[in-house]
Design an enzyme around this catalytic site. Structure first.
Site, PDB file in Angstrom:
ATOM      1  N   ARG A 105      -5.293   5.879  -7.898  1.00  0.00           N
ATOM      2  CA  ARG A 105      -5.061   7.313  -7.971  1.00  0.00           C
ATOM      3  C   ARG A 105      -4.868   7.768  -9.414  1.00  0.00           C
ATOM      4  O   ARG A 105      -5.401   8.805  -9.836  1.00  0.00           O
ATOM      5  CB  ARG A 105      -3.842   7.674  -7.118  1.00  0.00           C
ATOM      6  CG  ARG A 105      -4.015   7.304  -5.654  1.00  0.00           C
ATOM      7  CD  ARG A 105      -2.695   7.249  -4.895  1.00  0.00           C
ATOM      8  NE  ARG A 105      -2.041   8.534  -4.836  1.00  0.00           N
ATOM      9  CZ  ARG A 105      -0.808   8.709  -4.362  1.00  0.00           C
ATOM     10  NH1 ARG A 105      -0.111   7.665  -3.920  1.00  0.00           N
ATOM     11  NH2 ARG A 105      -0.279   9.918  -4.333  1.00  0.00           N
ATOM     12  N   LEU A 160       0.865  -1.174   0.000  1.00  0.00           N
ATOM     13  CA  LEU A 160       0.000   0.000   0.000  1.00  0.00           C
ATOM     14  C   LEU A 160       0.902   1.225   0.000  1.00  0.00           C
ATOM     15  O   LEU A 160       1.955   1.217   0.629  1.00  0.00           O
ATOM     16  CB  LEU A 160      -0.898   0.026   1.244  1.00  0.00           C
ATOM     17  CG  LEU A 160      -1.957  -1.077   1.398  1.00  0.00           C
ATOM     18  CD1 LEU A 160      -2.722  -0.874   2.697  1.00  0.00           C
ATOM     19  CD2 LEU A 160      -2.898  -1.108   0.216  1.00  0.00           C
ATOM     20  N   ASP A 161       0.494   2.275  -0.705  1.00  0.00           N
ATOM     21  CA  ASP A 161       1.258   3.515  -0.666  1.00  0.00           C
ATOM     22  C   ASP A 161       1.392   3.997   0.776  1.00  0.00           C
ATOM     23  O   ASP A 161       0.551   3.694   1.629  1.00  0.00           O
ATOM     24  CB  ASP A 161       0.554   4.604  -1.486  1.00  0.00           C
ATOM     25  CG  ASP A 161       0.482   4.265  -2.965  1.00  0.00           C
ATOM     26  OD1 ASP A 161       1.302   3.453  -3.421  1.00  0.00           O
ATOM     27  OD2 ASP A 161      -0.407   4.806  -3.652  1.00  0.00           O
ATOM     28  N   MET A 162       2.438   4.768   1.034  1.00  0.00           N
ATOM     29  CA  MET A 162       2.714   5.224   2.391  1.00  0.00           C
ATOM     30  C   MET A 162       1.485   5.841   3.052  1.00  0.00           C
ATOM     31  O   MET A 162       1.173   5.538   4.208  1.00  0.00           O
ATOM     32  CB  MET A 162       3.863   6.241   2.384  1.00  0.00           C
ATOM     33  CG  MET A 162       4.211   6.786   3.763  1.00  0.00           C
ATOM     34  SD  MET A 162       5.623   7.913   3.767  1.00  0.00           S
ATOM     35  CE  MET A 162       4.882   9.368   3.012  1.00  0.00           C
TER      36      MET A 162
END
Length: 338
Positions: free
Chosen positions: A253, A145-147
């Site tokens: 995104r 998962l992105d930060m």
């Protein structure tokens, strides 16, 4: 110790398999990421011709030759960090499902050496009790998962379980669903976004939708949960559930930007106006639901995760502008705690 030359003949089990995946499955070969690096370094030939792409597919009867470099002495393993809390929702001897907090990087990268999820997993399980097919610096990591994306993700405690979970993702039977709030009015109740995604040629931190031959296939479906009226300074908002069929970097995104509905708060692909971002300084994106059959025990693992407080507060601030929930929203929103 000098470099070692290894010759391999592709049998039926390797027909149609990517080179990096085939190599990593052979006895005495390093992890898949390390095999990919061997390709990049020109250490792999296919039928006496240097291999240019780790994703090239093999055929029955192909001959590979790999030059393995001299082994360097081990200087240690990833440092454990017991001070990073782990919100574990399921755990057994093979795997765990946890809810990652926003702001936590999944594995070491420039600027993040010992403050990552991987460091926390090492502290919890021990380095030798985590799968390392993704690389020695990514113990346990199955998918990322992105930060600043929060929510559910899976970690594996051994190589076999890690490979089985990655196969479930590749076969698109590990069900991952996200909730996102986007800018503007999304008219359809359901939709599918299918495109190629590749790294931007102008900004290496960003990904982009492209039909370039080197782009990787990306498929996202979405279901509308709730719509919010436009105001004086915004175009309204829409709450969506997104279902990932592929796992490309920044996929949701990038796809939301592509259809003209940027994720609220997204610092990379969204709008810089703090008011239109409803005060959020991180993307409104949460991995809320995961479902898969346990690769060892066969039991169905299905878990849901409520929205964290910062995202719930944003929806609360929009409550008076709601245009009503869809049937899917009536079912899902209570499970999100809103």
């Amino acid at each position: 110790m000098p470099d070692r030359l290894v010759g391999l003949l592709v049998g039926p089990e390797g027909d149609g398999v990517r080179i990096d995946a085939f190599l990593s499955a052979q006895d005495g070969m390093p992890s898949r990421s390390a095999c990919a690096r061997l390709v990049e370094e020109g250490r792999v030939t296919l039928n006496a011709t240097p291999v240019s792409s780790k994703s090239e597919r093999l055929c029955l009867g192909d001959r590979l030759q790999v030059t393995l470099p001299e082994e360097e002495p081990t200087t240690g393993v990833l440092a454990p960090n017991p001070y990073i809390p782990l919100d574990i929702r399921f755990e057994d001897q093979y795997l765990m499902v946890l809810s990652k907090q926003a702001g936590l990087v999944c594995h070491p990268s420039p600027g993040h050496v010992d403050d990552t999820l991987a460091n926390a997993l090492v502290a919890h399980c021990g380095y030798s009790h985590l799968g390392r097919l993704q690389g020695d610096d990514r113990p346990g990591i199955v998918h990322r998962l992105d930060m600043d994306t929060s929510g559910l993700m899976v970690a594996a405690k051994d190589d076999e379980t890690q490979k089985a979970l990655q196969d479930l993702i590749r076969l698109r039977v590990l069900d991952r669903r996200y909730v996102t709030l986007v800018q503007g009015y999304v008219a359809p109740d359901k939709g599918t976004i299918e495109s190629g995604i590749a790294r931007s040629t102008r900004d290496r931190l960003r990904m982009m939708v492209t039909d370039d031959p080197g782009a990787r296939e990306a498929i996202t479906t979405f279901t509308t949960l709730e719509r919010f009226e436009a105001g004086r300074r915004d175009d309204g908002y829409t709450l969506l559930e997104c279902h990932l069929y592929t796992g490309r970097t920044h996929q949701i995104r990038v796809h939301m930007r592509h259809i003209g509905h940027c994720v609220v708060g997204d610092p990379l692909y969204g709008r810089g106006d703090l008011r239109q971002n409803l005060g959020l300084t991180r993307q409104f994106l949460h991995s809320w639901h995961i479902c898969f059959d346990h690769p060892v025990t066969g039991e169905t693992i299905e878990l849901a995760d409520e929205l964290p407080e910062d995202l719930r507060s944003v929806l609360e601030s929009l409550k008076d502008t709601s245009m009503g929930r869809t049937a899917a929203g009536e079912r899902i929103c209570p499970q999100l705690g809103v």
